[in-house]
Write a protein that holds these residues in place. Structure first.
Motif, PDB file in Angstrom:
ATOM      1  N   THR A 111       0.831  -1.200   0.000  1.00 21.87           N
ATOM      2  CA  THR A 111       0.000   0.000   0.000  1.00 21.87           C
ATOM      3  C   THR A 111       0.864   1.248   0.000  1.00 21.87           C
ATOM      4  O   THR A 111       1.879   1.312   0.705  1.00 21.87           O
ATOM      5  N   PRO A 114      -4.282   5.346   1.036  1.00 18.23           N
ATOM      6  CA  PRO A 114      -5.483   4.726   1.606  1.00 18.23           C
ATOM      7  C   PRO A 114      -6.345   4.067   0.533  1.00 18.23           C
ATOM      8  O   PRO A 114      -6.589   4.635  -0.530  1.00 18.23           O
ATOM      9  N   PHE A 142      -0.726   9.078   4.518  1.00 13.28           N
ATOM     10  CA  PHE A 142      -1.515   8.577   5.648  1.00 13.28           C
ATOM     11  C   PHE A 142      -1.621   9.566   6.805  1.00 13.28           C
ATOM     12  O   PHE A 142      -2.555   9.496   7.604  1.00 13.28           O
ATOM     13  N   ASN A 147      -4.185   6.067  10.796  1.00 17.33           N
ATOM     14  CA  ASN A 147      -4.597   5.849   9.409  1.00 17.33           C
ATOM     15  C   ASN A 147      -3.843   4.680   8.778  1.00 17.33           C
ATOM     16  O   ASN A 147      -4.406   3.935   7.964  1.00 17.33           O
ATOM     17  N   GLU A 151      -5.602   1.218   7.397  1.00 19.87           N
ATOM     18  CA  GLU A 151      -5.331   0.706   6.056  1.00 19.87           C
ATOM     19  C   GLU A 151      -4.848  -0.740   6.102  1.00 19.87           C
ATOM     20  O   GLU A 151      -5.396  -1.605   5.408  1.00 19.87           O
ATOM     21  N   SER A 154      -7.412  -3.223   7.205  1.00 13.63           N
ATOM     22  CA  SER A 154      -8.593  -3.343   6.352  1.00 13.63           C
ATOM     23  C   SER A 154      -8.646  -4.701   5.664  1.00 13.63           C
ATOM     24  O   SER A 154      -9.705  -5.122   5.189  1.00 13.63           O
TER      25      SER A 154
END
Length: 430
Positions: A111, A114, A142, A147, A151, A154
Motif C-alpha cells: 500500500t 489509503p 496517511f 490511518n 489501512e 482493512s
C-alpha cells in the motif's frame, strides 16, 4: 491512453486469477504490513513447501497490475509489448481450463495510499491474512499512525482468518478495525502471543529459536538469521503452518531452511575480514531501530553504520531521523556515514551531538568509498537505507570481499542499473 491500457490489463488478469482460484481452490495467504512483508512471504513459502506445493513470486509483485500474475507464475511484460501480454494470458488460460500445480498461493499486498489494500483484496480474497506489523510508512499520504493501522488492518474485511505480529501491531487498533467474529492468531516475543517466541543468539549468523505453541507442539530449532527481529517472519511461518496442519517435523525442517532475502539483514563477507549486514532494500523508523539494535549487540573491534534516508515519512521525517541519530553513541558505533537530505541534516546532527564520528555523503559510491577508507580488520558494517535516491546496495558492492557476491544484492538487473547510472552519472567510476 497508457492508463486506459493499464486499467484494462488489471481487469483482464484479475478476472483470470479469480477464475483459477475459484476452480482449483488453492489456499490463498495474503501478507500485509508496514515492514517485513517480503521476508515473511519467503519464510512462509519455505516452511509450507515441506508439505504443500507453493506458488509465490520472488519479486515484489504487490500492486494490482502484478499481483494477479503471481497466481500464474508469470513475469511482468512491458505495457508496450502486446505479444508479451498475450503470452502471459495464454499461460494463465492453461490453468483456467486445465490442472493447477499448486496447493497454496502466497501473495504480498502493498500500500502507498489509503484504499490500496482493499483494492488488492477485492481482486483476490485471502483465506489467511498475515499482518506483519503497523508502523510509520508513506506518511505524506496517511498523515497519522492510526490511518496506517486502519489501512493495513482493512484486510480483515476480506479474510477468513487473521494472523498478527503481536509485537508491532497495536491491540487497540485491532479491536477498532478488526471484526469481533474474525478468528485471530497472534505471534511474537511479547506477552499475549498465542505463538510465543523465545530466542538465544548462537553466532553472528544464527539464533536458537523456541516457539511455544498453543497446540503443545513446541518448535525448537536453529535459524540462520543475523537479527532477532528477523525471527518474526519465521514466527509467522510457524503459525500459518500449524493452522494448516503441518507436522512438527516438517515445520522444523522448513524453518531450518529459511534464509533472509537479499537486502534484508543479509550477512555477507566484506574486505579486510569484515562482516557486512546488508539491509539496503528499504528503511523505516521501526526497521532502522531494529537493525541498529542488532549491530549494537554484536561484538567486533570496529562498528560502522552506513545509514541512508528513510523516505516517504512526510511531516514526521525530521523527528524520525533525529530519533535514529539519538540512538547512536561512540561506545556503540565507531563511525556513522549518512546519505540523503534528512539523514545528512537531522540524523547526522543528532549523532554528532552525542559525540559520534559522522561523515555525510551525497551518493552510495562515496558512502562505500569512505567506509572502505576507514575500515579496520574484522569490522562489522551495517548498511541500511531506503530505495529512491539512496540505493545503498551500491555501497555494499564496493565493500564485498568477493565481487561475485553482488548476485546476492538487491536491484542488480539492467533496469535498476541503468536507473542508478543515469541518476549518479557513473560516479562510481570517478
Amino acid at each position: 491512453m497508457k492508463n486506459f491500457v493499464k486499467d484494462w490489463l488489471i481487469k483482464l488478469f484479475s478476472a483470470q486469477a479469480r477464475k483459477i482460484i475459484k476452480k482449483h481452490k488453492p489456499i490463498v495467504i495474503g501478507i500485509v504490513g508496514s515492514v517485513g512483508k517480503t521476508s515473511t512471504k519467503y519464510a512462509i513459502a519455505t516452511v509450507l513447501s515441506k508439505k504443500y506445493r507453493v506458488q509465490y513470486q520472488k519479486g515484489n509483485y504487490n500492486v494490482p497490475l502484478t499481483m494477479p500474475l503471481v497466481v500464474t507464475g508469470q513475469s511482468l511484460p512491458s505495457l508496450s509489448n502486446p505479444f508479451g501480454w498475450l503470452k502471459v494470458w495464454l499461460a494463465g488460460q492453461k490453468y483456467v481450463h486445465g490442472k493447477y500445480p499448486y496447493d497454496v498461493v502466497v501473495l504480498e499486498m502493498g500500500t502507498d495510499t489509503p484504499g490500496d489494500i482493499a483494492e488488492l483484496a477485492q481482486i483476490i480474497k485471502p483465506d489467511i491474512a498475515v499482518v506483519t506489523g503497523v508502523s510509520e510508512e508513506h506518511m505524506e499520504y496517511f498523515k497519522t499512525l492510526d490511518n496506517v493501522a486502519k489501512e493495513e488492518l482493512s484486510i480483515a474485511q476480506f479474510a477468513k482468518q487473521l494472523v498478527i505480529n503481536n509485537d508491532d501491531t497495536n491491540s487497540d487498533a485491532v479491536k477498532l478495525y478488526v471484526p469481533n467474529d474474525l478468528p485471530i492468531t497472534k505471534y511474537g516475543f511479547s506477552r499475549g502471543s498465542h505463538y510465543k517466541l523465545q530466542a538465544q543468539r548462537s553466532t553472528h549468523h544464527s539464533f536458537m529459536l523456541e516457539v511455544v505453541s498453543p497446540t503443545g507442539q513446541d518448535i525448537k530449532t536453529e535459524v540462520m538469521v543475523a537479527a532477532k527481529h528477523s525471527l518474526l517472519p519465521v514466527g509467522a511461518a510457524i503459525t500459518v503452518a500449524e493452522i494448516l496442519g503441518m507436522s512438527k517435523a516438517n515445520i522444523e525442517k522448513g524453518v531450518s531452511s529459511v534464509l533472509p532475502p537479499s537486502g534484508r539483514m543479509r550477512l555477507l563477507e566484506g574486505q579486510k575480514g569484515s562482516l557486512i549486514i546488508d539491509d539496503s532494500y528499504n528503511s523505516s523508523p521501526i526497521a532502522a531501530e531494529a537493525a541498529l539494535k542488532t549491530l549494537f549487540e554484536m561484538k567486533a573491534p570496529q562498528k560502522i553504520a552506513i545509514l541512508g534516508n528513510m523516505n516517504e515519512l512526510g511531516a514526521v521525517s525530521k523527528t524520525a531521523h533525529q530519533h535514529i541519530g539519538d540512538m547512536l553513541r561512540p561506545d556503540k558505533v565507531d563511525l556513522v556515514i549518512t546519505l540523503g537530505l534528512d539523514a545528512n541534516k537531522y540524523l547526522a546532527t543528532s549523532a554528532e551531538q552525542n559525540s559520534c564520528s559522522v561523515i555525510r555523503t551525497t551518493d552510495p559510491y562515496k558512502a562505500g568509498k569512505v567506509a572502505l577508507q576507514n575500515l579496520s580488520e574484522k569490522a562489522i558494517i551495517l548498511i541500511k537505507g531506503s530505495q529512491g535516491d539512496v540505493f545503498l546496495e551500491e555501497a555494499v558492492k564496493m565493500l564485498l570481499a568477493n565481487p561475485n557476491d553482488a548476485k546476492h544484492l538487491v536491484r542488480q538487473n539492467d533496469f535498476w542499473q541503468t536507473k542508478k547510472s543515469n541518476l549518479y552519472n557513473n560516479l562510481e567510476l570517478s
